[in-house]
Structures are given as structure tokens and as C-alpha cells.
Write an enzyme that holds these catalytic residues in place. Sequence first.
Site, PDB file in Angstrom:
ATOM      1  N   GLY A 160      47.794  37.386  30.781  1.00  0.00           N
ATOM      2  CA  GLY A 160      48.471  38.668  30.786  1.00  0.00           C
ATOM      3  C   GLY A 160      49.941  38.534  31.109  1.00  0.00           C
ATOM      4  N   GLY A 161      50.558  39.690  31.405  1.00  0.00           N
ATOM      5  CA  GLY A 161      51.981  39.711  31.691  1.00  0.00           C
ATOM      6  C   GLY A 161      52.331  39.058  33.008  1.00  0.00           C
ATOM      7  N   GLN A 162      51.327  38.752  33.829  1.00  0.00           N
ATOM      8  CA  GLN A 162      51.594  38.214  35.161  1.00  0.00           C
ATOM      9  C   GLN A 162      51.484  36.701  35.234  1.00  0.00           C
ATOM     10  OE1 GLN A 162      52.850  40.302  37.303  1.00  0.00           O
ATOM     11  NE2 GLN A 162      52.604  41.701  35.584  1.00  0.00           N
ATOM     12  N   VAL A 184      46.071  31.752  34.615  1.00  0.00           N
ATOM     13  CA  VAL A 184      45.151  31.290  35.658  1.00  0.00           C
ATOM     14  C   VAL A 184      44.390  30.069  35.132  1.00  0.00           C
ATOM     15  CG1 VAL A 184      43.221  31.885  37.160  1.00  0.00           C
ATOM     16  CG2 VAL A 184      44.897  33.631  36.552  1.00  0.00           C
ATOM     17  N   LYS A 186      46.727  30.299  40.076  1.00  0.00           N
ATOM     18  CA  LYS A 186      47.524  31.315  39.390  1.00  0.00           C
ATOM     19  C   LYS A 186      48.949  30.811  39.233  1.00  0.00           C
ATOM     20  CE  LYS A 186      48.537  35.703  38.180  1.00  0.00           C
ATOM     21  NZ  LYS A 186      47.835  36.588  37.275  1.00  0.00           N
ATOM     22  N   ASP A 204      47.190  46.747  39.306  1.00  0.00           N
ATOM     23  CA  ASP A 204      46.634  46.275  38.035  1.00  0.00           C
ATOM     24  C   ASP A 204      45.112  46.394  38.040  1.00  0.00           C
ATOM     25  OD1 ASP A 204      46.756  45.333  35.465  1.00  0.00           O
ATOM     26  OD2 ASP A 204      46.970  43.224  36.014  1.00  0.00           O
TER      27      ASP A 204
END
Length: 436
Positions: free
Chosen positions: A119-121, A124, A138, A236
Site C-alpha cells: 500500500g501507500g505506507q 511488509v 515493515k 487506516d
Amino acid sequence: MKLQPEHGVSWVAYFFLMAIFVLACIAANKYLLWIIIILANTISILSIVRSISYIKKVMKHQKDTKLQRIFFEKNGGDMLIERLSGAGSSNIDVKIFTEDDMKEATNGYDESRILGHQGGQGTVYKGILPDNSIVAVKKTRLGDNNQVEQFINEVLELSQINHKNVVKLLGCCRETEVPLLVYEFITSSTLFDHLHGSCMFASSLTWEHRLKIAIEVAGAIAYLHSAASIPIIHRDVKTENILLDENLTAKIADFGGSKLMPMDKEQFTAMVQDTLGYLDPEYYTTWLLNEKSDVYSFGVVLMELISGQKALCFERPETSKHLVSYFVSATKENRLHEIIDDQVLNEDNQSEIQDAARIAVECTRLMGEERPSMKEVVAELETLRVKTTKHKWSDQYPEESGHLLGSNIVFAQGHTSSRGYDSIKNVATFDIEAGR
């Protein structure tokens, strides 16, 4: 050992005899000289190459070590160590990993180790530590370097969370360009998989399962908002970030979008794009997310649990692409039965599902101040679970349930409804604060 004179004489004699032997061999075989020259040159070249390779390796190691130190200082490593060694840190359980630890654990960040959706973060990875324990690593994206102290404070805060429905933060690595976060690894699938994924999960969740999951998720979010020493906003909350183990116990994962990880505008935009359908509509006017934003996102998750439909689906008609608007309009127009998942709806649970739908609509009100707190949501959901359990029990033991129902009516006449609600709320609050 000091070389004695007789030893020196013997070594000179030895080399003299060897020289005579070599010269005699050369005289007997003219090719031996060229062989010796070629071998000598080959050995010299190999020695030079090996020396250069070793020097380069040493220089690279020194450069990497220097770079690791720079990143460690930039990411507040010294500050973190100081905080861990200071007073009041005895209850903090966070491990500081080295970059070498993380590379070895993830097999050099091999793509085959990537877990789920990127995702945008960030990404993982599945990591395997030297003791063979499995962790989730992460790898976040670049953030605001001016908020290092805030990041450290929240790492220490999250490391103290020991809630049964929250994935635990084990430690971090500060020697990389961006900090790495290390979480416990959950062998599981996501709630998204069970609701919208492959056929193997299609019919696995009953209404009792879904209500249990909703209560566990709500309780975990309420704990983050209030029971922790500082409020933690997840930012989120969505079905992809809710893990289910083999017992269908829910665990909230992925704090990449939480206050734990400061973000720049580009990162936050990526997070918003990745959370469409769950994002608090107030964000578009205030550019801020708070506890009530998590309440909104949870309301969307609850709608998914009830309907079995995705939060955002472009295959639906234009007016119903967003589940919230579709769900709210169906509720107002008494068409809720049209969107309730056929797998959960029956004559016995219609009332409970309608109450759950009401809670979901309350959570997704446009104005944040009009939404309930997560503690209030937990209390109401716990009330539904009591009703569901009572109905299920009364079906099995009709005579006893009739007697119990009569007792409850007498009890209700002597007490106000608000008192009964407060009792349930207190139980729910106790569960939130215990969380383990």
C-alpha cells in the site's frame, strides 16, 4: 623463539641445496624454467586480485558502517537507546535490530518474502530471525525527518501495548535510510479475504462470527483511543488490515498510517488513495484525522460485515458505488434486506442485524461530533451479542428461557433502561482496558 646460529646455518644450507636442485632440473629440462615463470606470475596475479578484492571489501564495510551510523543518528537511534536506559523504562519491551539482522531475516528483502498488498505506507516482508521465530518486517516509505522524537515516543508507546486484538510491535531498526518496524507474525488471512476473497472463505463467517469480529475490532480501537497512556489513532482501519487467525480471532494490523509513522504530503496522498471508501469525509475539508475518523472507518467495516459487499465497488450502479451511501439510503428507505448478506440473514437474527446496521449508520455520520465514541460502539455491540446469545439459548431451551424472560421483565420494571445500558457499558469498558 629466537633463532640460534646453528639454526641459521642449517637454513642457509637447506636453501643452497634447493637452489642447486632447481638449477640441475632446469639444465636437464629447458621447459621447467618457463613453467616456473608462468606459475610464479600466476600466483602473483592471483595474490594481487585477492588483495584488491579484500581491500574493496574492507572499504565497503567501512562505508556501510559509516552510513549505518549516519542513518542511526538521523533516525534518533541514540535518543531511543537513552530513553530505553532511562528511568521508567522497565516496562518497555522493544528490541533494536541491526540492518544486518533485517537483511538476513528477509533474505536481502527478497520479493518472495513480501506479504500481501503493497500500500501507500510501504512494504511488509516475512522475516525469520536466528532463533527461527517468524516476524513481519515493515519497510516504510520516507517520512518527515523533523518528527524523529515524536516517532520514538510512539514506538515506545506501541511497544507497551499488549492487547489480544492488536498485532504487537516487537522492535525497530534505525540503521536504514528509513526506520524498519518489526511486528509479531500472524499466520492468518484477512477479513477482506473472508468477505470478498477466494471461494475457500466464501461461506465461513456466520452472523455470530461477524458480530464477534466486530466487537473485537471495536474493542481494540477503543483501547488504542483511550486505554493507552496517549491516544493512538490508527488512520487506516479497513478489512485488509484486520487479520483473522485459525480461531477467527481478529487482530488489527498495519500501523503504517497511524501517528506512529509521520508522513509527508505525497505519502499521505498515497495512503488516502489506498483507503478510498473508508476515509472520513471530514478529511477533505479539515485535512485532519482524529479518533472519530477511526470510528467512521470502523462503521464501513461493520457495513461490510453485514452486507458482504466491498467498501468501494465500481461494478455497482453509479449511486451505489460507495457502500456507505448505498447502505444509508437502503436503511432510510427500509430496503436493508436488499443488501444484507444472504448467508447471515434468518428469522432469528433480523432484529440484531437491524440494530447493527443502525450502529454502522451512526458511525458513518458526516459530522464527526455526531458519531459515537468507540467505547460507546463496543457497549452497543456487546448488547447485541447478549441478545444473540439469548435467542440462541432460548431456541435450545424454550421452557427455561420463558422463565428467564419473565424474570427479566420483572427486573426491567424495577430499573430504568439507562441503568441496564450503563451496566453493559461498564463490562465493555473493563474488557477494553484489560485487552488481554
